[in-house]
Scaffold this active site. Structure first.
Site, PDB file in Angstrom:
ATOM      1  N   SER B  12     -19.235  33.780 -28.751  1.00  0.00           N
ATOM      2  CA  SER B  12     -20.690  33.659 -28.767  1.00  0.00           C
ATOM      3  C   SER B  12     -21.157  34.093 -30.155  1.00  0.00           C
ATOM      4  O   SER B  12     -20.563  33.675 -31.148  1.00  0.00           O
ATOM      5  CB  SER B  12     -21.274  34.510 -27.631  1.00  0.00           C
ATOM      6  OG  SER B  12     -22.648  34.283 -27.510  1.00  0.00           O
ATOM      7  N   HIS B  39     -21.113  29.614 -26.959  1.00  0.00           N
ATOM      8  CA  HIS B  39     -22.501  29.544 -26.493  1.00  0.00           C
ATOM      9  C   HIS B  39     -23.365  28.967 -27.607  1.00  0.00           C
ATOM     10  O   HIS B  39     -23.331  29.433 -28.729  1.00  0.00           O
ATOM     11  CB  HIS B  39     -23.029  30.941 -26.163  1.00  0.00           C
ATOM     12  CG  HIS B  39     -22.306  31.608 -25.040  1.00  0.00           C
ATOM     13  ND1 HIS B  39     -22.267  32.964 -24.892  1.00  0.00           N
ATOM     14  CD2 HIS B  39     -21.598  31.099 -24.006  1.00  0.00           C
ATOM     15  CE1 HIS B  39     -21.567  33.273 -23.805  1.00  0.00           C
ATOM     16  NE2 HIS B  39     -21.134  32.156 -23.257  1.00  0.00           N
ATOM     17  N   ASP B 132     -19.419  37.532 -20.919  1.00  0.00           N
ATOM     18  CA  ASP B 132     -18.828  36.267 -20.502  1.00  0.00           C
ATOM     19  C   ASP B 132     -17.413  36.183 -21.072  1.00  0.00           C
ATOM     20  O   ASP B 132     -17.187  36.500 -22.236  1.00  0.00           O
ATOM     21  CB  ASP B 132     -19.696  35.108 -21.024  1.00  0.00           C
ATOM     22  CG  ASP B 132     -19.278  33.775 -20.446  1.00  0.00           C
ATOM     23  OD1 ASP B 132     -18.628  33.769 -19.380  1.00  0.00           O
ATOM     24  OD2 ASP B 132     -19.612  32.742 -21.053  1.00  0.00           O
TER      25      ASP B 132
END
Lengths: 118, 187
Positions: B12, B39, B132
């Site tokens: 991310s 992401h 995540d």
């Protein structure tokens, strides 16, 4: 070195454009707000501006109109970009000099800069 | 790992700069697919695979629905869809609820890949600001695959790999400089 100012509230677009345009030999500044647009642009005086449609505060259309009314800044080409199907109409409405539909690729980005500032 | 059949990389915030440093180091002769899930917001499609492609001779492409997964190719998850690996080794794109506030969610790809590739899978979690990928790495371990993380000390945003380090029995903690060579050794 030619200077590019990119306005977009999508941090991913700003990060990617920064890497891509620096690779291509441009100096780049980014902003995620249209607030105080004249002051922001006067402080940098870029050779070309990319303006997103959905920009926080006054928005891309009003920000572009303000730039195009300004005696010193109106000569700087503004490229309007949006994922909206109507990007061409929005660019016309704003008084922008060109437009780019999202998603765009690196070649399209570099081509439109070359077309407007070289 | 001998006989690696797939590498999945999740990340991310702060992961793009790592990928841009790692890709030029990769062998052009890698035989397994590399699947990248980072992401990002909708609107940056095309630019990301294009940019990654400029750093490697390997083929880079954004994943298409139902596409077969081929070796020697770098696949990039499209924004706004979960990326699942199916048992017949094809991709599927899913627009269901966000997981960990994210879509694509790294957990979804890690978990589905773990069930397909089992001991022949390596998953690498890079810099990022939420957890995540942690549950996904646990699944990878359960199925016998390799769980890898970027060294949190070298990460621009350390939370994601640090959470993995805290909760998962990680096989290798890699500095940015060592990631490329490690991937090349996964043959």
């Amino acid at each position: 070195m030619k200077k590019v100012f990119v306005f977009d509230d999508n941090a991913d677009i700003l990060e990617l454009c920064t890497i891509i345009l620096e690779d291509a030999g441009y100096e780049i500044k980014t902003s995620s707000t249209s607030n105080n647009i004249i002051d922001q642009v006067l402080a940098y005086i870029p050779d070309i501006i990319f303006m997103d449609n959905w920009l926080p505060d006054v928005g891309g259309i009003e920000a572009t109109r303000a730039l195009k009314k300004h005696e010193t800044l109106k000569a700087i080409p503004v490229i309007y970009f949006s994922a909206n199907n109507d990007v061409k109409s929005l660019a016309n409405e704003a008084g922008a000099d060109g437009y780019l539909s999202k998603p765009f690729d690196i070649q399209e980005l570099e081509d439109i800069i070359a077309k407007h500032i070289n | 790992m001998v006989g690696c059949e797939a590498l999945v990389i999740g990340g991310s915030a702060g992961s793009l700069e790592v990928l841009l440093k790692v890709l030029p180091i990769l062998d052009n002769s890698l035989t397994f697919p590399i699947i990248i899930v980072i992401h990002r917001k909708h609107g940056s499609d095309s630019l990301l695979p294009d940019l990654l492609s400029s750093r490697t001779k390997l083929k880079v492409k954004e994943v298409d629905e139902k596409e077969p997964i081929n070796g020697g190719t770098i696949y990039v998850a499209p924004s706004d869809y979960h990326l699942l690996i199916e048992q017949d080794r094809t991709f599927s794109l899913d627009y269901s609820e966000k997981v960990n506030y994210s879509r694509p969610a790294i957990d979804v790809t890690f978990q589905t890949a773990a069930e397909v590739y089992k001991t022949k899978l390596a998953c690498l979690l890079l810099s990022g600001s939420n957890a995540d990928g942690v549950l996904g790495l646990k699944s990878v371990k359960t199925w016998g695959g390799l769980a890898l993380i970027q060294d949190p000390d070298s990460a621009q945003v350390s939370y994601m790999p640090a959470q993995a380090k805290l909760h998962v029995n990680i096989d290798e903690i890699l500095s940015i400089e060592s990631i490329g060579e490690f991937i090349n050794s996964l043959k």
